[in-house]
Design an enzyme around this catalytic site. Structure first.
Site, PDB file in Angstrom:
ATOM      1  N   SER A   8      24.137 -46.424  38.810  1.00 29.40           N
ATOM      2  CA  SER A   8      22.726 -46.020  38.830  1.00 29.40           C
ATOM      3  C   SER A   8      21.882 -47.241  39.115  1.00 29.40           C
ATOM      4  CB  SER A   8      22.315 -45.430  37.481  1.00 29.40           C
ATOM      5  OG  SER A   8      20.901 -45.453  37.392  1.00 29.40           O
ATOM      6  N   HIS A  33      23.760 -43.544  42.548  1.00 27.80           N
ATOM      7  CA  HIS A  33      22.973 -42.610  41.745  1.00 27.80           C
ATOM      8  C   HIS A  33      21.529 -43.095  41.699  1.00 27.80           C
ATOM      9  CE1 HIS A  33      22.683 -39.625  38.419  1.00 27.80           C
ATOM     10  NE2 HIS A  33      21.870 -40.486  37.838  1.00 27.80           N
ATOM     11  N   ASP A  35      17.827 -42.351  40.120  1.00 26.96           N
ATOM     12  CA  ASP A  35      17.119 -41.659  39.049  1.00 26.96           C
ATOM     13  C   ASP A  35      15.637 -41.538  39.358  1.00 26.96           C
ATOM     14  OD1 ASP A  35      19.166 -41.140  37.003  1.00 26.96           O
ATOM     15  OD2 ASP A  35      19.395 -43.315  37.019  1.00 26.96           O
ATOM     16  N   MET A  37      12.123 -40.268  38.355  1.00 25.27           N
ATOM     17  CA  MET A  37      11.399 -39.858  37.131  1.00 25.27           C
ATOM     18  C   MET A  37       9.918 -39.789  37.431  1.00 25.27           C
ATOM     19  SD  MET A  37      13.273 -42.183  34.248  1.00 25.27           S
ATOM     20  CE  MET A  37      15.037 -42.473  34.261  1.00 25.27           C
ATOM     21  N   HIS A  66      19.214 -37.762  41.166  1.00 25.11           N
ATOM     22  CA  HIS A  66      19.029 -37.111  39.871  1.00 25.11           C
ATOM     23  C   HIS A  66      17.528 -36.961  39.640  1.00 25.11           C
ATOM     24  CE1 HIS A  66      19.662 -37.512  35.209  1.00 25.11           C
ATOM     25  NE2 HIS A  66      19.190 -36.319  35.558  1.00 25.11           N
ATOM     26  N   MET A  68      14.627 -36.120  37.578  1.00 23.94           N
ATOM     27  CA  MET A  68      14.059 -35.886  36.249  1.00 23.94           C
ATOM     28  C   MET A  68      12.563 -35.677  36.424  1.00 23.94           C
ATOM     29  SD  MET A  68      16.384 -38.748  34.431  1.00 23.94           S
ATOM     30  CE  MET A  68      16.720 -39.461  36.038  1.00 23.94           C
ATOM     31  N   MET A 137      24.129 -34.483  30.474  1.00 25.61           N
ATOM     32  CA  MET A 137      23.476 -35.722  30.031  1.00 25.61           C
ATOM     33  C   MET A 137      24.036 -36.128  28.663  1.00 25.61           C
ATOM     34  SD  MET A 137      21.434 -36.722  32.380  1.00 25.61           S
ATOM     35  CE  MET A 137      20.756 -38.117  31.458  1.00 25.61           C
ATOM     36  N   GLY A 144      17.438 -46.264  31.049  1.00 24.50           N
ATOM     37  CA  GLY A 144      18.798 -46.777  31.106  1.00 24.50           C
ATOM     38  C   GLY A 144      19.109 -47.506  29.814  1.00 24.50           C
ATOM     39  N   ASP A 175      26.268 -38.681  32.452  1.00 21.51           N
ATOM     40  CA  ASP A 175      25.251 -39.708  32.706  1.00 21.51           C
ATOM     41  C   ASP A 175      24.614 -40.139  31.394  1.00 21.51           C
ATOM     42  OD1 ASP A 175      23.213 -41.255  33.721  1.00 21.51           O
ATOM     43  OD2 ASP A 175      22.207 -39.637  34.817  1.00 21.51           O
ATOM     44  N   GLY A 177      24.952 -43.971  28.866  1.00 19.90           N
ATOM     45  CA  GLY A 177      25.803 -44.679  27.913  1.00 19.90           C
ATOM     46  C   GLY A 177      27.267 -44.726  28.297  1.00 19.90           C
ATOM     47  N   GLY A 197      24.784 -47.299  34.691  1.00 18.12           N
ATOM     48  CA  GLY A 197      23.740 -48.215  35.130  1.00 18.12           C
ATOM     49  C   GLY A 197      23.882 -49.547  34.426  1.00 18.12           C
TER      50      GLY A 197
HETATM   51  C1  DX5 Z   1      18.873 -41.849  32.257  1.00 22.23           C
HETATM   52  C2  DX5 Z   1      19.341 -41.853  33.676  1.00 22.23           C
HETATM   53  C3  DX5 Z   1      20.631 -42.540  33.857  1.00 22.23           C
HETATM   54  C4  DX5 Z   1      20.626 -43.976  33.495  1.00 22.23           C
HETATM   55  C5  DX5 Z   1      21.980 -44.288  32.991  1.00 22.23           C
HETATM   56  O1  DX5 Z   1      17.702 -41.154  32.146  1.00 22.23           O
HETATM   57  O2  DX5 Z   1      19.486 -40.544  34.167  1.00 22.23           O
HETATM   58  O3  DX5 Z   1      21.183 -42.334  35.154  1.00 22.23           O
HETATM   59  O4  DX5 Z   1      20.328 -44.836  34.542  1.00 22.23           O
HETATM   60  O5  DX5 Z   1      21.932 -45.556  32.523  1.00 22.23           O
HETATM   61  P1  DX5 Z   1      22.973 -46.194  31.531  1.00 22.23           P
HETATM   62  O6  DX5 Z   1      24.309 -46.155  32.211  1.00 22.23           O
HETATM   63  O7  DX5 Z   1      22.410 -47.541  31.378  1.00 22.23           O
HETATM   64  O8  DX5 Z   1      22.970 -45.397  30.270  1.00 22.23           O
HETATM   65 ZN    ZN Z   2      20.730 -40.281  36.065  1.00 18.25          ZN
END
Ligand code: DX5
Ligand code: ZN
Length: 221
Positions: A8, A33, A35, A37, A66, A68, A137, A144, A175, A177, A197
């Site tokens: 990500s 990936h 993200d 937002m 993705h 959001m 999720m 992240g 996605d 952690g 990420g």
């Molecule tokens: C969270 C995002 C993820 C995020 C994952 O809202 O959708 O894609 O970047 O990040 P890590 O791998 O750091 O949890």
């Molecule tokens: Zn994501």
């Protein structure tokens, strides 16, 4: 089942994005990936069409977008035009989920449905035939670097079961952690596509990290 690692870019350094993308591409990433937002569906703002277009120019890997965002359908045409390979929308933001997924496919992209940790799998059961990817999720979306929610494992296993029950070939993506500490259990639960990420971009060697994550997706004795 093929293991796919999707870095990500949320955790990349936007000041040297081209270098960061080249690094993960060379490191064996299977897709990128992105993200998106909107500061409405989630409490954070990132990027949109322009970033998708910029990344498209930097790699031929599939772009896993993705979304959001509220009212995701407002962006389907422009994101597809900018180079999205797949678009994943949140069921919490998609009252006309079936129509929205069908529209994504019509635009030539793979159609993904995402569910937040607090959302039941039941919400996607009726549209299994309309999805190419199910995103479970494992954190509440928005940022992240959050910690993996342990209860996600059971949900991933149930998601795998549901896809198998419908003989769906949809990817099962997880996605949030995902790291060396969590990926093996996530894989065992039945996921095949792993977004990471923080784990990749804060690693001293992101390329080694991608390989390490992939190598943990095997049966141990
Ligand atoms: C969270 C995002 C993820 C995020 C994952 O809202 O959708 O894609 O970047 O990040 P890590 O791998 O750091 O949890
Ligand atoms: Zn994501």
């Amino acid at each position: 089942m093929k293991v796919r690692i999707a870095p990500s870019i949320l955790s990349a350094d936007f000041g040297k994005l081209a270098d960061d993308i080249a690094m993960v591409v060379d490191g064996g990433a299977d897709m990128i990936h992105l993200d998106v937002m909107d500061g409405h569906f989630v409490p954070n703002i990132t990027f949109g069409e322009k970033m998708i277009g910029a990344v498209k120019k930097l790699t031929s890997l599939p772009l896993d977008v993705h979304m959001m965002v509220s009212e995701p359908e407002k962006y389907f045409e422009s994101f597809a035009g900018a180079g999205a390979s797949g678009m994943t929308i949140h069921v919490e933001a998609a009252p006309h989920l079936q129509r929205q997924l069908a529209r994504i496919r019509q635009l030539g992209c793979w159609a993904g449905a995402a569910i937040n940790p607090g959302t039941s799998l039941v919400s996607v059961r009726e549209v299994v035939a309309d999805i190419d990817l199910l995103l479970v999720m494992s954190v509440n979306p928005g940022f992240g670097g959050q910690e993996f929610i342990p209860a996600s494992l059971d949900k991933i296993a149930r998601a795998r079961h549901m896809l198998d029950e419908f003989r769906s070939s949809a990817a099962l993506e997880v996605d949030g952690g995902v790291s060396r500490e969590t990926i093996h259990d996530v894989w065992r639960a039945g996921a095949d596509t792993f977004v990471a990420g923080n784990a990749i971009f804060t690693a001293s060697n992101p390329q080694v990290e991608i390989k390490a994550l992939r190598m943990l997706c095997v049966e141990t004795v």
